[in-house]
Design an enzyme around this catalytic site. Structure first.
Site, PDB file in Angstrom:
ATOM      1  N   ASP A  91       0.850  -1.202   0.000  1.00 63.49           N
ATOM      2  CA  ASP A  91       0.000   0.000   0.000  1.00 63.49           C
ATOM      3  C   ASP A  91       0.882   1.247   0.000  1.00 63.49           C
ATOM      4  O   ASP A  91       2.058   1.195   0.369  1.00 63.49           O
ATOM      5  CB  ASP A  91      -0.966   0.014   1.188  1.00 63.49           C
ATOM      6  CG  ASP A  91      -0.286   0.094   2.554  1.00 63.49           C
ATOM      7  OD1 ASP A  91       0.804  -0.492   2.717  1.00 63.49           O
ATOM      8  OD2 ASP A  91      -0.852   0.740   3.466  1.00 63.49           O
ATOM      9  N   GLU A 156      -0.020  -0.896   5.907  1.00 62.94           N
ATOM     10  CA  GLU A 156       1.042  -0.275   6.686  1.00 62.94           C
ATOM     11  C   GLU A 156       0.812   1.224   6.801  1.00 62.94           C
ATOM     12  O   GLU A 156       1.003   1.808   7.867  1.00 62.94           O
ATOM     13  CB  GLU A 156       2.409  -0.554   6.048  1.00 62.94           C
ATOM     14  CG  GLU A 156       3.592  -0.341   6.974  1.00 62.94           C
ATOM     15  CD  GLU A 156       4.003   1.111   7.149  1.00 62.94           C
ATOM     16  OE1 GLU A 156       4.673   1.427   8.136  1.00 62.94           O
ATOM     17  OE2 GLU A 156       3.648   1.960   6.285  1.00 62.94           O
TER      18      GLU A 156
HETATM   19  N1  BES Z   1       8.501   3.457   5.563  1.00 66.97           N
HETATM   20  C1  BES Z   1       7.814   4.226   6.544  1.00 66.97           C
HETATM   21  C2  BES Z   1       8.492   4.239   7.896  1.00 66.97           C
HETATM   22  C3  BES Z   1       9.800   4.971   7.988  1.00 66.97           C
HETATM   23  C4  BES Z   1       9.942   6.220   7.448  1.00 66.97           C
HETATM   24  C5  BES Z   1      10.818   4.384   8.685  1.00 66.97           C
HETATM   25  C6  BES Z   1      11.136   6.884   7.575  1.00 66.97           C
HETATM   26  C7  BES Z   1      11.998   5.036   8.824  1.00 66.97           C
HETATM   27  C8  BES Z   1      12.156   6.289   8.266  1.00 66.97           C
HETATM   28  C9  BES Z   1       6.428   3.669   6.742  1.00 66.97           C
HETATM   29  O1  BES Z   1       5.802   3.358   5.528  1.00 66.97           O
HETATM   30  C10 BES Z   1       5.576   4.738   7.392  1.00 66.97           C
HETATM   31  O2  BES Z   1       5.290   5.705   6.766  1.00 66.97           O
HETATM   32  N2  BES Z   1       5.176   4.506   8.638  1.00 66.97           N
HETATM   33  C11 BES Z   1       4.264   5.378   9.320  1.00 66.97           C
HETATM   34  C12 BES Z   1       3.570   4.520  10.330  1.00 66.97           C
HETATM   35  C13 BES Z   1       2.275   5.059  10.847  1.00 66.97           C
HETATM   36  C14 BES Z   1       1.259   5.260   9.755  1.00 66.97           C
HETATM   37  C15 BES Z   1       1.747   4.112  11.904  1.00 66.97           C
HETATM   38  C16 BES Z   1       5.016   6.518   9.988  1.00 66.97           C
HETATM   39  O3  BES Z   1       6.187   6.373  10.396  1.00 66.97           O
HETATM   40  O4  BES Z   1       4.431   7.601  10.056  1.00 66.97           O
HETATM   41 MN    MN Z   2       6.962   2.205   4.352  1.00 62.73          MN
HETATM   42 MN    MN Z   3       5.182   5.220   4.574  1.00 60.10          MN
END
Ligand code: BES
Ligand code: MN
Ligand code: MN
Length: 463
Positions: A91, A156
């Site tokens: 997604d 995710e």
């Molecule tokens: N890939 C990201 C997480 C991420 C971003 C890890 C930058 C390390 C550095 C993931 O897809 C994401 O966006 N996670 C969200 C989680 C939330 C929706 C629970 C986030 O970090 O905001």
């Molecule tokens: Mn991600």
């Molecule tokens: Mn993300």
């Protein structure tokens, strides 16, 4: 087993095909949070399942979760060898504002060695590399040298709400020695790195009411309470003048940084000038007494993500709003607990609410923070692979973002999670003009091939 040069040749030959395939996936607008994209979600899941079969995975299944499905596949023909569970997500975030994209978000385009599309880096491009690593090992070695299990989820970007249930229910099927996730950035464009800490997250929504109806600000102004004023005052008091969160108990579970950790962070080639330039603010903020790296990786935060109420249209409307809303999220660090922090913030908001108003607090779940010890044999195998592919020893870094599945896998399956991301800060995750730097696609894919081979030699005692 094939060596680095054999992989390099193979990957160079396969590159055009790889990118064509990835672009087909990127053309599917799999935005999990928008109901109108439900069919695209199904199509992106089906694409992942077909791709799993094409690279030789078996028992491929699109598994219902109550939300968007999880795509599962495995290859389990290496008895006595470790099992690696690979996680990724198909997604993507919404693409708006569309007018700011130089090429449309779901029409992938390569410019200057960068592949532009929503999801190019977060996360289709990165999980695709794992699928291609499995395929390369099959093509060059006849079979992958380890057991592989893949789960690619579809929620995710909206909190992985259904995944916890799925992982708990399927813990037997998902059992593994090590998990790997490629969904994060490298420390810098030429700084290979492995991630040893991730922040957790918890989210809340406040609704403040000061009456039953909006009021004429001339007839009632001066006496009637204003929901926006009350909310603004409440929110302004959530930080002190040293940038600390004022919620009682907020820092109680926070693991203090050790002198050794602080020294290691200080020695990292963190590009502070670049970081400041990306933000573009006249000056930075933050908790006093901590460096930027410490602030973003190892200190918790409380941020306003949205604030609304009253009149938002053009011109003037002389009104006293009776309701005001705020969306809040907290990034959490070891050993903070998402539910406990949400409760502390909610209780504090209720305490701060003056007699002129009532406050309702809603929550939307979250994720735990996570740590992976850098001396675990799987981390060391990843580091060796990365050193060969990048021609440079990787450093160990932290990450301020959250990937709720990482602590979930650690807790439910008892396996360490190697965070081996190949994105870059500045690749516009979640923003217009997201792209993936193709030199990291190439070096990352080679890293993963070598990593899988390296895991084959991991001693059973180490698992
Ligand atoms: N890939 C990201 C997480 C991420 C971003 C890890 C930058 C390390 C550095 C993931 O897809 C994401 O966006 N996670 C969200 C989680 C939330 C929706 C629970 C986030 O970090 O905001
Ligand atoms: Mn991600
Ligand atoms: Mn993300």
């Amino acid at each position: 087993m094939a060596d680095a040069d054999a992989f390099r040749r193979y990957l160079a030959d396969a590159r055009a095909r790889h990118l064509d395939e990835l672009c087909a996936w990127l053309r599917i607008p799999s935005i999990s949070t928008l109901p109108e994209h439900a069919r695209d979600m199904a199509a992106a899941a089906a694409w992942a399942a077909d791709q799993m079969r094409a690279v030789g995975l078996e028992h491929v299944a699109i598994m219902p979760t109550g939300g968007h499905p999880v795509v599962y596949g495995d290859w389990l023909h290496a008895p006595d060898r470790p099992t690696l569970l690979v996680y990724g997500h198909y997604d993507v975030q919404p693409a708006d504002p569309l007018e700011l994209w130089q090429s449309p978000p779901f029409s992938p385009e390569i410019r200057d060695g960068r592949l532009f599309a929503r999801g190019a880096s977060d996360d289709k491009g990165q999980i695709f590399m794992h699928l291609k690593a499995a395929e390369a090992l099959r093509d060059l070695d006849g079979t992958p040298p380890i057991n592989l299990k893949f789960i690619i989820e579809g929620e995710e970007e909206c909190g992985s709400e259904n995944l916890a249930r799925y992982v708990a229910a399927e813990a037997g099927r998902l059992a593994c020695d090590v998990a790997a996730v490629s969904d994060s950035p490298l420390l810098g464009p030429e700084v290979p790195s492995l991630c040893e800490s991730l922040r957790g997250i918890t989210t809340l929504e406040l609704t403040l009411r000061t009456g039953v109806s909006d009021l004429h600000s001339g007839l009632y102004g001066g006496s009637a309470p204003n929901a926006l004023h009350v909310l603004a005052e409440l929110l302004a008091s959530l930080h002190d003048d040293q940038g600390r969160v004022t919620v009682p108990g907020f820092y109680d579970a926070v693991r203090p940084l050790t002198p050794a950790e602080r020294a290691a962070y200080a020695a990292l080639p963190f590009d502070e000038t670049g970081f400041r330039a990306e933000i573009g603010a006249p000056a930075l903020t933050g908790e006093e007494g901590y460096t930027i790296v410490e602030q973003i990786w190892r200190r918790p935060t409380l941020e306003l993500n949205g604030l609304w109420g009253g009149f938002q249209g053009t011109g003037t409307k002389t009104v006293i709003p009776c309701v005001a809303h705020a969306k809040i999220s907290c990034r959490l660090v070891p050993d903070q607990d998402p539910e406990q922090i949400a409760e502390l913030v909610a209780a504090h908001a209720r305490r701060l609410c003056p007699p002129t108003a009532t406050v309702e607090v809603g929550g939307q779940g979250g994720g735990h923070p996570a740590l992976t010890p850098r001396d675990h044999p799987a981390m060391q195998a990843a580091a060796r692979a990365m050193a060969i592919a990048y021609g440079r020893e990787p450093v160990f870094a932290g990450m301020g973002g959250s990937i709720p599945v990482v602590p979930m896998l650690q807790r439910t399956l008892g396996a360490p999670v190697v965070l081996i991301g190949f994105g870059l800060n500045g690749e516009h995750f979640h923003a217009p003009n997201e792209f993936f730097t193709l030199s990291n696609f190439d070096r990352g894919l080679l890293t993963l091939c070598l990593f899988y081979e390296g895991l084959a030699g991991m001693s059973p005692g180490a698992r």
